[in-house]
Design a protein around this motif. Structure first.
Motif, PDB file in Angstrom:
ATOM      1  N   VAL A  76       4.660   3.526   9.325  1.00  0.00           N
ATOM      2  CA  VAL A  76       4.885   1.934   8.788  1.00  0.00           C
ATOM      3  C   VAL A  76       4.436   1.469  10.254  1.00  0.00           C
ATOM      4  O   VAL A  76       4.420   0.506  10.479  1.00  0.00           O
ATOM      5  N   SER A  77       5.659   2.437  11.252  1.00  0.00           N
ATOM      6  CA  SER A  77       6.119   1.301  12.243  1.00  0.00           C
ATOM      7  C   SER A  77       5.246   1.498  13.286  1.00  0.00           C
ATOM      8  O   SER A  77       4.974   0.106  13.491  1.00  0.00           O
ATOM      9  N   ARG A  78       4.496   2.131  13.549  1.00  0.00           N
ATOM     10  CA  ARG A  78       3.124   2.444  14.613  1.00  0.00           C
ATOM     11  C   ARG A  78       1.992   1.304  13.703  1.00  0.00           C
ATOM     12  O   ARG A  78       1.420   0.269  14.748  1.00  0.00           O
ATOM     13  N   ALA A  79       1.829   1.100  12.489  1.00  0.00           N
ATOM     14  CA  ALA A  79       1.040   0.373  12.282  1.00  0.00           C
ATOM     15  C   ALA A  79       0.980  -1.369  12.315  1.00  0.00           C
ATOM     16  O   ALA A  79       0.585  -1.772  12.644  1.00  0.00           O
ATOM     17  N   LEU A  80       2.359  -1.937  12.325  1.00  0.00           N
ATOM     18  CA  LEU A  80       3.117  -2.884  12.003  1.00  0.00           C
ATOM     19  C   LEU A  80       3.589  -3.009  13.930  1.00  0.00           C
ATOM     20  O   LEU A  80       2.656  -4.557  14.369  1.00  0.00           O
ATOM     21  N   THR A  81       3.043  -1.982  14.619  1.00  0.00           N
ATOM     22  CA  THR A  81       3.529  -2.292  16.131  1.00  0.00           C
ATOM     23  C   THR A  81       2.171  -2.868  17.063  1.00  0.00           C
ATOM     24  O   THR A  81       1.936  -3.438  17.228  1.00  0.00           O
ATOM     25  N   ARG A 135       0.951  -1.223  -0.125  1.00  0.00           N
ATOM     26  CA  ARG A 135      -0.124  -0.148  -0.407  1.00  0.00           C
ATOM     27  C   ARG A 135       1.029   1.247   0.150  1.00  0.00           C
ATOM     28  O   ARG A 135       0.348   2.165  -0.339  1.00  0.00           O
ATOM     29  N   PHE A 136       1.777   1.135   0.472  1.00  0.00           N
ATOM     30  CA  PHE A 136       2.884   1.849   0.855  1.00  0.00           C
ATOM     31  C   PHE A 136       3.576   2.245  -0.893  1.00  0.00           C
ATOM     32  O   PHE A 136       3.743   4.316  -1.205  1.00  0.00           O
ATOM     33  N   THR A 137       4.327   1.619  -1.449  1.00  0.00           N
ATOM     34  CA  THR A 137       4.766   1.193  -2.724  1.00  0.00           C
ATOM     35  C   THR A 137       4.497   0.405  -3.363  1.00  0.00           C
ATOM     36  O   THR A 137       5.018  -0.914  -2.878  1.00  0.00           O
ATOM     37  N   PRO A 138       5.297   0.112  -4.910  1.00  0.00           N
ATOM     38  CA  PRO A 138       4.992  -0.420  -5.210  1.00  0.00           C
ATOM     39  C   PRO A 138       6.045  -1.406  -5.329  1.00  0.00           C
ATOM     40  O   PRO A 138       5.746  -2.752  -5.450  1.00  0.00           O
ATOM     41  N   LEU A 183      11.622  -1.019   0.784  1.00  0.00           N
ATOM     42  CA  LEU A 183      10.306  -0.317   0.270  1.00  0.00           C
ATOM     43  C   LEU A 183      11.031   0.810  -0.333  1.00  0.00           C
ATOM     44  O   LEU A 183      11.628   1.296   0.543  1.00  0.00           O
ATOM     45  N   ASP A 184      11.581   0.926  -1.588  1.00  0.00           N
ATOM     46  CA  ASP A 184      12.399   2.034  -2.074  1.00  0.00           C
ATOM     47  C   ASP A 184      10.317   2.883  -2.540  1.00  0.00           C
ATOM     48  O   ASP A 184       9.589   3.027  -2.676  1.00  0.00           O
ATOM     49  N   ILE A 185      10.932   4.162  -1.620  1.00  0.00           N
ATOM     50  CA  ILE A 185       9.983   4.838  -1.646  1.00  0.00           C
ATOM     51  C   ILE A 185      10.129   6.181  -2.450  1.00  0.00           C
ATOM     52  O   ILE A 185       9.898   7.314  -1.687  1.00  0.00           O
TER      53      ILE A 185
END
Lengths: 516, 267
Positions: free
Chosen positions: A123-128, A89-92, A104-106
């Motif tokens: 990203v880190s919050r969602a994964l946490t 969802r953040f980068t292909p 992730l290549d952003i």
């Protein structure tokens, strides 16, 4: 990561986790060098003084109250794969960095998420929140970011700042082979900065070119591209929802809107989609992708919309929105330049378009391999003489195919229905190498009234090393008027081996087809 | 009953009437089979844009029925693509359609597109979809065994789709007994003997052209009948079996007298 995975798994299956996480140390063990060793542990275990590589017996001595699990690398890989899918969802451009990392290549993406700092935080919050321990960093090169993420969580380094950022870190952060790390420690080189200060040829001579390259990448002096999990689609359109959506109508409407946007984007470059992919990102992290292919490049939103509706109707395990999707994405992973044709006056072209549209529709529902056209093949072996090829890709080719012409005045020499696997039959023949007089097929006995043959078909010895038997084909009519195509496998007394008593072996007979 | 439902009902009744009315069906374009008596019974030939059912008499006559369907398909649309829909296990049971053999019957294998449906429902849906596509000449739906989902409603759907697009629907049924349907015609097909050879004479005549014992058991707009037809592979027409079958051999296969119905209508 393995302990996080286990914790998620156990909480999902509602197994009694008798203590809150953090109370009892959890470790994952595997048999290495003939001893059970710790391969992963959680924070509580690390606090208790355990470390990776410690034998389980020692660990129990240090900390008797221990939860022990067996390592399951396959499940860990699946979990990583699922996280990677979520990160789409953040980068292909998401690459796996096994066993426990993601790259992730952003480039060019960060501004969509409020800048690099905010994106890293998201990203880190969602994964946490999903129950994973995260170490994340952003840097100019993939290796630098990975090195930083191991020791400096949340660090963002601009281009050119990599060397300063990583030089204080221990060499283990590079993620090189343990033997190299050991070697560096013996040489008294503890931090990356100390290693970088040595002359490169010295390091190359001692630890190999691969390590030098790794070092240079970590210092930002050289960059290597990451290898993404999936090929980069040509076009992507997506829709994010502040509130997850779960109703079919909203999902369908979103897909239609996305299809229109996608077609607009493609039309600007004169392209049409051959392969489309709709990805549904569920709010709990699961990602479901539905793919479809078309025979002709699609340039109309209604067609895309209809194909997806057919596909979603037909899939065996329907789309499960769970608590809803928070992102729906439509991407064209394969596109073609559309040749604009003058079609209105040519009925033939119109028919072809109609036919390929029909084939696409049926293929979207039941699968592309199930709609086939037939192509002739240059072989005498009857079961290989025709090849069923996907109609989506071979329609034009099939229309031009050159089939063997029939001989005028002859009755049909090839059967109308052919068994893919010839069925063994028992045959009574007057002489072993003669035509059949009676035969028994599928438990029914048939008396032969007429017979024509043999038509001898030699096998293609140049294709196979095994000795293949020559077939003698007979066209046969029985007393009911049914017409069959049978063959005898092998030439009597010439190809067939002798049995124990020195008598030539009886040939086998097979039913291969039915004539109209 | 609400007025909306009543109007729907009236609409449907109208549809049914339209399907079943004679006047409309007479307007359907027809294509001659080539067999004079059969064409006369069919009022000039096989109706295009309608549903026709062909049953194999028993499972073992499947090839004859396939040949008949192939012949009908050739008569219906010699230049247009043919979509052949079949189930996966029909292939195991009675063999796959061999395109070389198809070509031997005088048909063009290049025009055939096959749909291998996993089950009956998807086969029916694919066939209904295909019937709506007017680029096709005809659609063959091959169904092995009894088929509950192919009931009156399903067959009416197929008929309506065929009527709308003018594509002819041919349903090939193997190992099944006829049930209610909206088919224009229904045939039962058996294989027939090749013309007999005198025992004392070695014949140089080729044998093995498709000889079919075809029984027309349902005909919406004409009499039934039973004929032995030969498919002429070169001319691509059905033909009255050229060699009259000798009395002794033919009794088992040919009806002793023409059907009564045919007589009444003819007079």
């Amino acid at each position: 990561m393995p302990t996080d995975r286990l914790r998620r798994q156990l909480s999902r299956t509602a197994a009694p986790v008798d203590s809150a996480p953090g109370d009892v140390p959890w470790v994952v063990v595997a048999r290495l060098a003939n001893a059970l060793q710790i391969v992963a542990l959680d924070d509580a275990a690390a606090k208790a003084g355990l470390e990776v590589g410690l034998p389980l017996a020692n660990a129990r001595a240090i900390c008797p109250d221990l939860m022990v699990f067996d390592a399951d690398p396959a499940a860990d890989a699946l979990a990583l794969e699922a996280i990677a899918a979520w990160c789409d969802r953040f980068t292909p451009l998401v690459a796996l960095d096994a066993p426990d990392g993601l790259l992730l290549d952003i480039t060019g993406c960060a501004h969509l998420f409020g800048g690099e700092a905010l994106m890293l935080q998201t990203v880190s919050r969602a994964l946490t929140a999903q129950g994973f321990a995260v170490g994340a960093a952003i840097a100019g090169t993939a290796v630098a970011a990975r090195t930083l993420s191991r020791y400096r969580h949340g660090r963002i380094v601009g281009v050119g700042g990599e060397a300063d950022a990583v030089s204080a870190l221990p060499v283990a952060a590079l993620g090189a082979d343990p033997a190299i790390g050991h070697g560096l420690r013996r040489a008294g080189l503890k931090s990356i900065g100390e290693v970088a200060a040595r002359a490169r040829p010295e390091i190359t001579a001692r630890f190999g070119a691969a390590f030098t390259s790794l070092l240079e990448q970590a210092l930002g002096q050289r960059d290597a591209p990451i290898s993404p999990r999936q090929p980069l689609p040509d076009y992507i359109v997506e829709k994010r929802f502040a509130e997850p959506v779960a109703t079919d109508t909203v999902i369908a409407a979103t897909l239609s809107a996305l299809a229109a946007t996608l077609v607009d984007a493609m039309a600007r470059h004169g392209k049409g989609a051959r392969q489309l992919r709709a990805s549904f990102f569920r709010s709990d992290g699961a990602v479901r992708a539905v793919e479809l292919q078309t025979g002709q490049p699609v340039t109309k939103a209604v067609v895309i919309d209809r194909l997806f509706r057919e596909r979603l109707d037909a899939i065996a395990d329907p789309l499960d929105p769970g608590f809803g999707f928070d992102l729906i994405r439509l991407s064209a992973s394969q596109t073609e330049i559309v040749v604009q044709q003058q079609r209105d006056l040519d009925a033939n072209v119109h028919d072809n378009d109609e036919l390929s549209a029909l084939i696409d529709r049926i293929a979207a529902r039941i699968g592309g391999r199930r709609v086939v056209v037939h192509l002739p093949r240059d072989t005498h072996i009857p079961e290989y003489a025709a090849w069923a090829a996907s109609a989506q890709h071979h329609l034009a080719e099939a229309a031009q195919a050159a089939w063997p012409a029939r001989i005028a005045g002859e009755p049909p020499l090839r059967p109308l229905r052919l068994f893919a696997h010839p069925e063994p039959i028992t045959v009574i023949a007057e002489v072993p190498d003669g035509p059949p007089a009676r035969f028994r097929w599928r438990r029914v006995s048939h008396a032969v009234v007429r017979v024509e043959g043999p038509e001898r078909v030699a096998m293609e010895w140049w294709r196979s090393d095994a000795a293949l038997l020559t077939r003698d084909y007979f066209r046969v009519e029985d007393e009911a008027g049914l017409r069959f195509w049978l063959y005898r496998d092998g030439l009597y007394e010439r190809e067939l081996a002798e049995d124990e008593e020195g008598e030539p072996a009886r040939p086998n007979w097979f039913m291969h087809g039915l004539f109209a | 009953m609400t007025s909306a439902r009543l109007s729907t009902l009236a609409h449907l009744r109208g549809d049914i009437e339209r399907i079943e009315s004679q006047s409309e069906a007479r307007l359907l374009p027809r294509v001659a089979l080539g067999h004079a008596e059969a064409d006369a019974a069919l009022q000039g030939g096989l109706a295009l844009g309608a549903l026709h059912e062909v049953f194999a008499h028993e499972g073992r006559h499947v090839a004859a029925a396939t040949g008949f369907v192939a012949g009908l398909a050739r008569r219906v649309g010699p230049r247009r693509p043919l979509l052949w829909v079949r189930q996966d296990f029909a292939e195991l049971e009675s063999g796959a359609l061999s395109l070389r053999g198809f070509g031997e019957l005088g048909l063009d294998p290049r025009l055939v597109v096959t749909v291998r449906a996993a089950d009956l429902d998807s086969a029916l849906r694919s066939a209904a979809d295909a019937l709506a596509c007017d680029a096709l000449g005809c659609v063959v739906l091959e169904i092995w065994g009894e088929a509950k989902p192919l009931d009156l409603v399903a067959s009416r759907k197929l008929t309506l789709a065929a009527r709308g697009s003018g594509v002819t629907a041919l349903v090939l049924r193997v190992a099944a007994t006829p049930t209610a349907s909206t088919a224009e015609t229904r045939w039962i097909v058996r294989a027939a003997h090749s013309p007999p050879l005198p025992r004392w004479q070695v014949s140089t005549q080729p044998w093995g052209a498709p000889l079919l014992d075809t029984e027309l058991v349902r005909n919406r707009h004409g009499p039934n009948g039973r004929w032995i037809m030969e498919w002429k592979c070169d001319a691509c027409v059905f033909h009255d079996a050229a060699n009259p079958q000798p009395v002794a051999a033919a009794i088992a296969d040919r009806p002793p007298a023409p059907p009564v119905v045919a007589h009444r209508r003819a007079s």
